[in-house]
Design an enzyme around this catalytic site. Structure first.
Site, PDB file in Angstrom:
ATOM      1  N   GLU A  97       0.812  -1.679   0.157  1.00 10.10           N
ATOM      2  CA  GLU A  97      -0.203  -0.238  -0.069  1.00 10.10           C
ATOM      3  C   GLU A  97       1.017   1.175  -0.131  1.00 10.10           C
ATOM      4  O   GLU A  97       2.543   1.389   1.053  1.00 10.10           O
ATOM      5  CB  GLU A  97      -0.845  -0.536   1.069  1.00 10.10           C
ATOM      6  CG  GLU A  97      -1.972  -1.401   1.231  1.00 10.10           C
ATOM      7  CD  GLU A  97      -3.003  -1.137   1.886  1.00 10.10           C
ATOM      8  OE1 GLU A  97      -4.195  -1.046   2.021  1.00 10.10           O
ATOM      9  OE2 GLU A  97      -2.185  -0.826   3.217  1.00 10.10           O
ATOM     10  N   CYS A 386      -0.704   6.197  10.270  1.00 12.93           N
ATOM     11  CA  CYS A 386       0.869   5.906  10.796  1.00 12.93           C
ATOM     12  C   CYS A 386       0.197   4.451  11.480  1.00 12.93           C
ATOM     13  O   CYS A 386      -0.939   4.074  12.345  1.00 12.93           O
ATOM     14  CB  CYS A 386       0.836   6.788  11.584  1.00 12.93           C
ATOM     15  SG  CYS A 386       2.883   5.849  12.644  1.00 12.93           S
TER      16      CYS A 386
END
EC number: 2.1.1.192
Length: 399
Positions: A97, A386
Site C-alpha cells: 500500500e 500511521c
C-alpha cells in the site's frame, strides 16, 4: 519468447545504467536521457508512448525490457479527496500500500519499502503480516510514479498550474496542531505536483537498505523526478547500522527514528528490535549521526492509552534526551519529537490516547526545552494512517 520476469525493469535502472544499456544496444547515450525523461517527466506507461524515440528502439524496449507501472487494485479516498490510499498487487502477487496526502502547499506520498515487515512492533498492522519480501528499487520508484500521476490528474481537475520544482526544505515537519483543517484546506490547495516522499509505509527501509537507496538516487536525479534530498524522509525502528550508514551518504535525506518508549523494558515489550539495539546504543548512534551531518532528527512516539502516555513517561523521555538517564545527551536544537496518537487496528487490544493526555505529554516535553508537535492525522477512516497499512483487504478499516 523471453521470460518477462528476467527482463530488466526500466524503473530499476539509474540514468547511468540506462546509458550503458543503450551503448550495449549500439544507441547513442542521449537516448537514455530521452527514456529517463519520458519515464519521470512525461510519466508514460509504455515504451510505445516514447514518441521522440525511433520506432525500432521503442519496439526493442517492449521486447527486451519491462515497464511495470503500478495500477491500484483499490483506491480508498478520505479527507475530501485529499488522502488517497492505493492497494497494489506486485508482479509476484504480494500486496503493498501507498498513501498520497495533499496539503495546501505540498503533496506527500508515503511509500512502502518491503511487503510486510519483520520487525514485529505490537501496535502496527504491517507487523502482523511478517516479512513477505523486500521490494526492488523499481517497486519503490513505481509507487512514487503513481503518486506523481495522481497529482497531475488532481492539478488538471482543479486547473492548477504546474510548479517548476518541489520544495527542497523542511516542509515535511508536521504542523503544531491537532485541529482538523477541514473544508478550508480543500479550498486553499495550490500545490500542483508531488513535492515530498516519506519512506514510512510498509516495511523497514534499513532492512532493505541497498535497494531502497538505489530508489532514492533514481528519484533524486534532476533529469527525472528531481525530488530534493531534503524533501525525502526515511523512518527506521532504530537499526543502528542503517543510521550509521545514512550518516555517510552524500544525499542529505531526513531521518526519523521510531522511539515509542522512554526505557528499555517498555520499548522491548512494544518493539522487539530494542533487545538487539537498546536505547543507550540507539542514542549514541543518533548523537554520532547528528555530529556527522548537522541535520535534525525526528523521534516518532506513538501514544498508547495507559501504556506509554502517562506524565511520568513524558518526564522519563525528557530525561532520556537530556542525558539524565545515564545515556548520551543529544543537542536538543537538532531534536524534534513527533507525537502520534495510536490509530486503531482491528483485533489489537490497545487504546488510543485521549486528547488531554496527548497535550499534557506535549507540554511536559516543551517545558524541558524539547521541540514537540502532534501529527495532523490523515486517512484514519480508510486505514491509511500511521501503523494501519496491512496490504490486505481484511485488515482495512471500513469507511
Amino acid at each position: 519468447m523471453m521470460n518477462q520476469d528476467t527482463l530488466p525493469n526500466l524503473y530499476d535502472l539509474s540514468l547511468a545504467e540506462m546509458e550503458r544499456l543503450m551503448t550495449a544496444w549500439g544507441q547513442p547515450a542521449y537516448r537514455a536521457r530521452q527514456i529517463f525523461r519520458q519515464l519521470y517527466v512525461n510519466l508514460v506507461d509504455s515504451p510505445l508512448a516514447m514518441t521522440d524515440l525511433p520506432l525500432a528502439l521503442r519496439e526493442r524496449l517492449v521486447a527486451e525490457t519491462r515497464l511495470a507501472p503500478l495500477a491500484p487494485e483499490q483506491v480508498h479516498v478520505a479527507d475530501q479527496g485529499l488522502t488517497r490510499k492505493a492497494l497494489f498487487r506486485l508482479e509476484n502477487g504480494v500486496l503493498i500500500e501507498s498513501v498520497l496526502m495533499i496539503y495546501p502547499d505540498r503533496a506527500t506520498v508515503c511509500v512502502s519499502t518491503q511487503a510486510g515487515c519483520g520487525m514485529g512492533c505490537v501496535f502496527c498492522a504491517t507487523g502482523t503480516l511478517g516479512l513477505l519480501r523486500n521490494l526492488s528499487p523499481g517497486d519503490i520508484v513505481a509507487q512514487v510514479v503513481w503518486a506523481a500521476r495522481e497529482m497531475r490528474r488532481f492539478a488538471a481537475e482543479r486547473c492548477i498550474s504546474p510548479s517548476l520544482a518541489p520544495p527542497d526544505d523542511d516542509s515535511w515537519w508536521t504542523p503544531d496542531t491537532l485541529e482538523d483543517q477541514g473544508s478550508s484546506e480543500a479550498r486553499s490547495i495550490s500545490v500542483s505536483r508531488l513535492s515530498n516522499i516519506v519512506f514510512m509505509g510498509m516495511g523497514e527501509p534499513f532492512a532493505n537498505y541497498d535497494r531502497w537507496w538505489r530508489a532514492v538516487e533514481i528519484l533524486h536525479d534532476p533529469r527525472g523526478l528531481n525530488m530534493g534530498a531534503r524533501s525525502m524522509t526515511v523512518s527506521t525502528v532504530g537499526l543502528i547500522p542503517g543510521i550509521r550508514r545514512l550518516a555517510t551518504e552524500t544525499l542529505p535525506i531526513n531521518l526519523a527514528i521510531s522511539l515509542h518508549a522512554p526505557d528499555d523494558a517498555l520499548r522491548s515489550a512494544l518493539m522487539p528490535v530494542n533487545r538487539r539495539y537498546p536505547l543507550a546504543a540507539l542514542l549514541e548512534a543518533t548523537r554520532d549521526y547528528l555530529a556527522a551531518t548537522g541535520r535534525r532528527v525526528s523521534f516518532e512516539y506513538v501514544l498508547l492509552q495507559g501504556k506509554n502516555d502517562e506524565p511520568e513517561h513524558a518526564a522519563k523521555l525528557a530525561a532520556l534526551l537530556h542525558g539524565e538517564a545515564g545515556t548520551t545527551p543529544l543537542p536538543l536544537h537538532l531534536v524534534h519529537v513527533n507525537l502520534i496518537p495510536w490509530n486503531p487496528v482491528p483485533g489489537m487490544p490497545l487504546g488510543r490516547s485521549e486528547r488531554r493526555r496527548v497535550l499534557t505529554f506535549q507540554r511536559i516535553l516543551r517545558e524541558r526545552g524539547i521541540a514537540c508537535t502532534v501529527r495532523v492525522e490523515r486517512g484514519v477512516s480508510i486505514a491509511a494512517a500511521c501503523g494501519q497499512l496491512a496490504g490486505a483487504r481484511g485488515l482495512n478499516v471500513e469507511c
